[in-house]
Design an enzyme around this catalytic site. Structure first.
Site, PDB file in Angstrom:
ATOM      1  CG  ASP A 134      20.620 -25.144 -31.916  1.00 28.40           C
ATOM      2  OD1 ASP A 134      20.989 -26.298 -32.207  1.00 28.40           O
ATOM      3  OD2 ASP A 134      21.052 -24.123 -32.467  1.00 28.40           O
ATOM      4  CG  LEU A 186      26.025 -24.931 -40.934  1.00 26.61           C
ATOM      5  CD1 LEU A 186      26.981 -24.027 -41.701  1.00 26.61           C
ATOM      6  CD2 LEU A 186      26.089 -26.346 -41.470  1.00 26.61           C
ATOM      7  NE  ARG A 187      24.732 -22.358 -31.656  1.00 26.45           N
ATOM      8  CZ  ARG A 187      23.729 -21.571 -32.026  1.00 26.45           C
ATOM      9  NH1 ARG A 187      22.521 -22.079 -32.183  1.00 26.45           N
ATOM     10  NH2 ARG A 187      23.909 -20.279 -32.227  1.00 26.45           N
ATOM     11  CB  ALA A 188      24.078 -29.886 -34.840  1.00 27.45           C
ATOM     12  CB  VAL A 217      28.106 -28.770 -30.786  1.00 25.66           C
ATOM     13  CG1 VAL A 217      28.061 -29.595 -29.509  1.00 25.66           C
ATOM     14  CG2 VAL A 217      27.767 -27.323 -30.487  1.00 25.66           C
TER      15      VAL A 217
END
Length: 681
Positions: A193, A274-276, A279
């Protein structure tokens, strides 16, 4: 070997990988690229070629940390900087597999820092990679704490060195690229991730493209300078386009409609955190800048999802990364806004052009290669996979009678099995060991460079000598023989070698479904504890090393799923093969201690003679101190107890299938506690 890099524009195919690398060159904030693919697919060649396309950087004179003279790092250890500066190419720093933490973040001489008050700091690889490219080949083979360290630095843009109250920090912003072969083991989902984008690559199956790859490589090997000169114009044109996209990037607008599509897609695919979303937003903006647009379009969101989401879809260790294209199209369609302006219609050609040719997509959606004519496609049926599995010979060379492979039962949490004693192997989560992590149990004189100072022990060692050393004031006089280092007790990873009985007796009464479920559960446990695994199966006339020791637990699960049963039970052959495998592994990796897991009902074909041979093989393993567990698969009202006898010969514990579950053990403990309390009362 020539110092001339293979040109980026000379690489054939792999459009998605080209695009992912170029997007990170345009916007390093995307978070780097993880390249997953089989060996020999030019992963390293393409990454090294990218460095030649990056613009040169201005560096302050005398700064070991590549500070930008226009905006120097105020916390730079070499500050204040002189007024002079010079230009140099952006660096490509390669991280070796066996790298240590001190080599990555830099080393601080604790003896000089504490005894003389001098911060003697030697910059590490993170400092060298600042404002350049950090390339990690075989990232899946690095220790987890090293990968965590790298990804934290990449996320924060800063490296920290903390040693007993002495602190050094410096900027560390770089384009992070990792490559890996999934056959050699997977990265944990938490680490996956942290990479912004992921690309799956495989060698082309088109004979014409393969011929062109070979033709260009031979031409490069024969004349590297001449070959590079043929592509110089294309390289310069691509470098200029990267520079233009960088300049355009701050002007790109991420509209509300595009942002809603991004968040809707991430929610629809149920990615964690919420990293996706972040990104995808950064990648979509970079795609728009790469295409020369100042607004993010739906095709940018689609391509960003194809690059940023597949590796975030895993739900358990055995899930392969992937993305449902139909679900992606449906979600984008549901959250798109109708565009009434005919001038703003998206490009109807989904393939576009490659990044070197001016198109933003650089290939078809996902860049998925076609399966080979002789292989098994990803969408193969269960029957096709079974036919692709290994066939073991029976005595005399005739095919062994075997049953159709049965599916494994649902995995569950198992008991923890440890290797007795204290090891010194790679840090993990199974057996007790002296490691770099864990809690401090004692101190000792430094063995080599001092890296883990035991402050209180050092002070105790120096205290009796202060008067003789002429101490004055409150300062403590330290000498090199006063220093003590910490000895820490943690846990190590082990080599878990499965020896699985696949004979006809194991197939009786649908026993193999439960057995495969048990082994699959133990495989998942090995994955979570960072172990290497291997698998030996025995049936028919002998034993086979079905899976050589590896970190790829996924491959072990696939081999287990296709394992057929039937034939005789050569128990002694399985144990002897295990002895040979462990002997070789002790030479290759002497610090990694093995744990042998024998899965059998103990019924060796051949009567007392076969049982005696199995006993001698077990005694041979026990004589070498091999830690073992016997998973007793015997069932039914009449039990011979042969697996229990085998466990005694191995100096091992015997555990039934019912006793393997951690929940069952906990239930027994809870059931026992009330009676114990009443007796105590």
């Amino acid at each position: 070997m020539s110092d001339v890099r293979y040109p980026f524009t000379a690489i054939v195919g792999m459009a998605d990988l080209r695009l992912a690398l170029l997007l990170n060159a345009v916007s390093p904030a995307v978070g780097g690229v993880l390249v997953r693919g089989e060996k020999g697919t030019a992963k390293s060649t393409m990454v090294r070629a990218l460095a030649g396309l990056l613009p040169s950087i201005a560096v302050a004179d005398g700064c070991r940390f590549a500070c930008d003279p226009a905006a120097p790092d105020p916390q730079c250890p070499d500050a204040p900087h002189s007024a002079g500066s010079h230009d140099r190419p952006a660096r490509l720093v390669e991280l070796p597999v066996g790298v240590t933490e001190d080599r990555i973040v830099g080393s601080l001489d604790l003896e000089q820092a504490l005894a003389q008050g001098v911060k003697a700091y030697e910059p590490g690889l993170l400092a060298q990679a600042h404002r350049g490219v950090l390339y990690i080949d075989e990232v899946n083979l690095l220790q987890d704490h090293v990968v965590d360290l790298l990804l934290d630095a990449a996320a924060m843009g800063r490296s920290y060195v903390e040693r007993e109250g002495v602190s050094v920090r410096h900027a560390a912003r770089f384009l992070l690229v990792g490559t890996m072969n999934p056959e050699e083991g997977e990265l944990r989902p938490q680490l996956l991730d942290r990479f912004g984008l992921t690309v799956e690559i495989a060698a082309t199956r088109d004979p014409q493209e393969r011929a062109e790859v070979v033709r260009r490589r031979l031409a490069y090997d024969a004349d590297p300078e001449g070959f590079a000169a043929d592509y110089r114009d294309a390289e310069q044109e691509l470098a200029q386009r990267i520079g233009a996209a960088r300049e355009l990037l701050p002007s790109v607008v991420l509209g509300d409609a595009a942002l809603r599509q991004i968040t809707a897609v991430c929610a629809a695919f149920e990615v964690d955190g919420l990293r996706a979303d972040i990104v995808m937003a950064r990648a979509a903006v970079a795609l728009a800048a790469w295409a020369g647009r100042t607004a993010v379009a739906e095709e940018d969101v689609r391509k960003a999802a194809q690059l940023a989401l597949p590796h975030r879809r895993r739900r358990n260790p055995f899930d392969a990364p992937g993305l449902d294209e139909e679900q992606l199209d449906r979600t984008l369609s549901e959250h798109s806004e109708p565009d009434t302006d005919p001038d703003n219609e998206p490009d109807d050609d989904p393939d576009g052009e490659g990044p070197g040719d001016g198109g933003p997509d650089g290939g078809g959606p996902g860049g998925a290669p076609e399966p080979s004519d002789g292989g098994v496609p990803d969408t193969a049926s269960t029957e096709e996979l079974q036919e692709a599995g290994p066939k073991l010979p029976a005595p005399g060379g005739a095919p062994a009678r075997e049953s159709t492979p049965v599916a494994a039962g649902e995995p569950y949490r198992t008991r923890l099995f440890k290797v007795p004693g204290t090891g010194h192997g790679t840090q993990g989560r199974r057996s007790p060991a002296e490691t770099d992590g864990g809690h401090t149990i004692r101190d000792r004189r430094p063995q080599g460079a001092l890296t883990r100072l035991h402050l209180s022990a050092t002070l105790r060692a120096a205290a009796p000598h202060q008067r003789a050393r002429g101490r004055s004031g409150r300062s403590l006089v330290l000498r090199s023989d006063d220093f003590r280092e910490q000895v820490r007790r943690g846990r190590e990873s082990n080599l878990v070698l499965f020896v699985v009985d696949a004979s006809g007796s194991m197939a009786a009464r649908q026993r193999m479904t439960a057995v495969k479920g048990a082994v699959l559960s133990l495989l998942m446990d090995a994955y979570q504890r960072r172990d290497k695994i291997g698998m030996i199966t025995f049936r028919g006339s002998g034993a086979e090393l079905a899976l050589p020791p590896t970190s790829s637990v996924e491959v072990g699960a696939a081999r287990l799923e296709r394992l057929p049963t039937g034939g005789r039970t050569p128990l002694a052959a399985g144990l002897l093969r295990a002895h040979e495998v462990l002997r070789l592994e002790r030479v290759r990796d002497p610090l990694r201690r093995p744990l042998l897991v024998v899965v059998t009902d103990g019924r060796a074909t051949g009567g007392r003679t076969a049982l005696a041979e199995a006993g001698r093989a077990a005694a041979l393993l026990a004589a070498h101190g091999t830690a073992a567990v016997v998973l007793d698969c015997e069932s039914g009202p009449v039990r011979l107890g042969l697996a229990r006898t085998l466990a005694t010969q191995l100096n091992a514990n015997a555990v039934s299938l019912d006793e393997l579950r951690a929940e069952g053990v906990a239930a027994l403990v809870h059931a026992h506690r009330p009676s114990t309390s009443r007796k105590a009362a």
